[in-house]
Motif scaffolding. Structure first.
Motif, short mmCIF file in Angstrom:
data_model
loop_
_atom_site.label_atom_id
_atom_site.label_comp_id
_atom_site.label_asym_id
_atom_site.label_seq_id
_atom_site.Cartn_x
_atom_site.Cartn_y
_atom_site.Cartn_z
N ASN A 134 0.82 -1.22 0.00
CA ASN A 134 0.00 0.00 0.00
C ASN A 134 0.85 1.26 0.00
O ASN A 134 0.52 2.24 -0.69
N LEU A 135 1.92 1.27 0.77
CA LEU A 135 2.78 2.46 0.84
C LEU A 135 3.46 2.71 -0.49
O LEU A 135 3.58 3.86 -0.93
N ILE A 136 3.91 1.65 -1.15
CA ILE A 136 4.54 1.81 -2.46
C ILE A 136 3.50 2.29 -3.48
O ILE A 136 3.78 3.16 -4.31
N LYS A 137 2.30 1.74 -3.40
CA LYS A 137 1.22 2.15 -4.31
C LYS A 137 0.89 3.62 -4.15
O LYS A 137 0.55 4.31 -5.12
N ASN A 138 1.01 4.13 -2.91
CA ASN A 138 0.69 5.53 -2.63
C ASN A 138 1.92 6.44 -2.68
O ASN A 138 1.84 7.61 -2.26
N ASN A 139 3.04 5.91 -3.16
CA ASN A 139 4.27 6.69 -3.34
C ASN A 139 4.81 7.28 -2.04
O ASN A 139 5.37 8.38 -2.02
N ILE A 140 4.65 6.54 -0.95
CA ILE A 140 5.22 6.97 0.33
C ILE A 140 5.97 5.80 0.98
O ILE A 140 5.77 5.50 2.17
N PRO A 141 6.85 5.11 0.24
CA PRO A 141 7.52 3.93 0.80
C PRO A 141 8.40 4.25 2.00
O PRO A 141 8.58 3.40 2.88
N ILE A 142 8.94 5.47 2.06
CA ILE A 142 9.87 5.80 3.13
C ILE A 142 9.21 5.73 4.50
O ILE A 142 9.87 5.50 5.51
N ARG A 143 7.89 5.88 4.55
CA ARG A 143 7.19 5.91 5.84
C ARG A 143 7.04 4.50 6.44
O ARG A 143 6.67 4.38 7.61
N GLY A 144 7.30 3.49 5.65
CA GLY A 144 7.17 2.14 6.19
C GLY A 144 8.48 1.51 6.62
O GLY A 144 8.49 0.44 7.25
N ILE A 145 9.61 2.16 6.33
CA ILE A 145 10.92 1.55 6.59
C ILE A 145 11.13 1.28 8.07
O ILE A 145 11.49 0.16 8.48
N ALA A 146 10.90 2.28 8.91
CA ALA A 146 11.13 2.11 10.34
C ALA A 146 10.18 1.07 10.94
O ALA A 146 10.57 0.29 11.83
#
Length: 440
Positions: A108-120
């Motif tokens: 979902n995060l990659i689909k919404n172009n916010i992958p950096i928010r899932g790293i931690a």
């Protein structure tokens, strides 16, 4: 079943520590949760992450699989709180539930172009499931993909540098796609930071994993393995970058015919003709662009020039810059000078350039291998070799004492062996793209 009864059952089973019954119950209620998206927030608020960790994860999975998330700040904060306060005993009792949450979250995060928010968050989840840093979980592939998509490599590099000696079993089995994707994405990350030897190792692992059938992930890894092999060992013979002997025989049999363009690149590279290699690149340019390997292929072309210059050092003591340019296929002496200067800086060759007459003198390696730095390097290498030897001895002992190995030595075959043998005989050259996974 009413949703308040769902909450009561979860609390009862959690207080009784009946985790097996709790997991069975949550699996049966997934459709009910998915059908009541609007009430999931109130259900979650009635649960305690520290006491009802598995149920909280199940509710969050249903939420992420439901309607599109509008307030990512809220749901990410909720997941962070859950991972911080959750019961390690519950999560490790049924690790596949937490793994499912991270898989869905990453997608979902990659689909919404916010992958950096899932790293931690995924990094925290990995530490929850890992008994020690040498254990590979299915979440490693998610972390690698998030870091690759976000172009944020700091959190993943220390993990990639860690040797893996065990695979964490989540549920009844471990999907091989997670292993292949971890090593594929890891190789791509090492490429991005220009650590080519490590990238080559990661692609090699992805290609040489024991298998009874080839996959699309292996195919993409094999393409990059061939190109990166030229960057690392292009100045050596062609046989240096062949796959190791322990590779499954179906890999070269089925993968090589699927990527003839890359085979032509390797052949043209070792012919030492820059024009020939350029012609191959031009011929398959559209294919390389589709594979997202055009930039890597162009690096191979540059590497061939440096390899050709390096070969000159074994034949000549002095050469003019014009001769160097002519022999390696460069346009001007000035460009030859830039290439030689860069190679001197990196230690690839040892040479001096005379600005007065434009002559290059190739020198011998001045390293005497007697400096404190060299001694320290040797000690570090020996220490790593000793540690690796102990790890191999330990793994060998574990294998020899395993029931499956003993049965094989005794000359018997279990059902799994027969299934794999049957699958191996049925493999076709078409390979097979593993369902549910994309390399994009």
């Amino acid at each position: 079943m009413a949703l308040d009864q769902f909450v009561n059952t979860v609390k009862t089973l959690s207080s009784q520590r009946s985790l097996t019954e709790l997991c069975d119950f949550l699996n049966k209620q997934s459709l009910i949760l998915a059908g009541n998206i609007g009430q999931l927030d109130s259900i979650y608020e009635s649960l305690e992450p520290s006491q009802h960790s598995l149920a909280c994860v199940a509710v969050l999975i249903a939420r992420l699989q439901g309607d599109a998330v509008e307030n990512w700040d809220s749901i990410l904060a909720r997941i962070n709180t859950l991972l911080t306060e959750s019961s390690d005993d519950q999560l490790r009792f049924s690790p596949h539930i937490l793994a499912d949450l991270c898989h869905i979250l990453s997608t979902n995060l990659i689909k919404n172009n916010i992958p950096i928010r899932g790293i931690a968050l995924v990094l925290t989840a990995i530490k929850k499931l890992q008994p020690n840093p040498k254990v590979l979980t299915s979440l490693h592939a998610d972390l690698a993909k998030l870091c690759l998509k976000a172009t944020c490599f700091g959190p993943i590099l220390p993990i990639l540098d860690q040797d893996i000696s065990q695979i964490n079993k989540e549920g009844d089995s471990f999907d091989a796609a997670h292993v292949l994707l971890y090593y594929y994405y890891g190789g791509c990350i090492y490429l991005a930071v220009k650590e080519y030897e490590k990238a080559l190792y990661y692609f090699e692992v992805a290609v040489t994993c024991p298998t009874a059938a080839v996959s699309h992930i292996m195919l993409e890894s094999y393409k990059k393995y061939q190109l990166v092999g030229l960057l690392v060992h292009g100045d050596k013979s062609k046989e240096v970058v062949t796959l190791p002997k322990f590779t499954s025989p179906i890999i070269p049999k089925f993968l090589k015919p699927l990527c003839p363009a890359y085979t032509e690149v390797v052949t043209a590279y070792h012919l030492s003709s820059s024009d020939g290699l350029r012609n191959v690149i031009t011929k398959y340019k559209d294919l390389f662009e589709t594979d997202q390997n055009l930039g890597l292929v162009r690096q191979v072309l540059e590497a061939q020039t440096r390899t050709n210059i390096k070969r000159l050092t074994k034949t000549f003591v002095t050469l003019s810059l014009a001769d160097v340019a002519s022999r390696v296929g460069l346009d001007t002496p000035a460009r030859a000078e830039r290439e030689i200067v860069e190679m001197i800086k990196t230690g690839s060759i040892h040479a001096t350039i005379s600005q007065q007459d434009g002559m290059v003198r190739f020198d011998l390696n001045p390293e005497s291998y007697s400096s404190p730095e060299m001694l320290r390097l040797v000690e570090e290498t020996v220490t790593k070799a000793i540690v690796l030897d102990k790890q191999v001895e330990k793994l060998t002992e574990e294998v020899m004492l395993s029931c499956q190995y003993i049965r094989k030595v005794a000359g018997t075959k279990d059902d799994e062996d027969e299934r794999l043998a049957s699958s191996n005989s049925a493999v076709s050259s078409g390979g097979g793209k593993l369902p549910g996974y994309s390399l994009g």
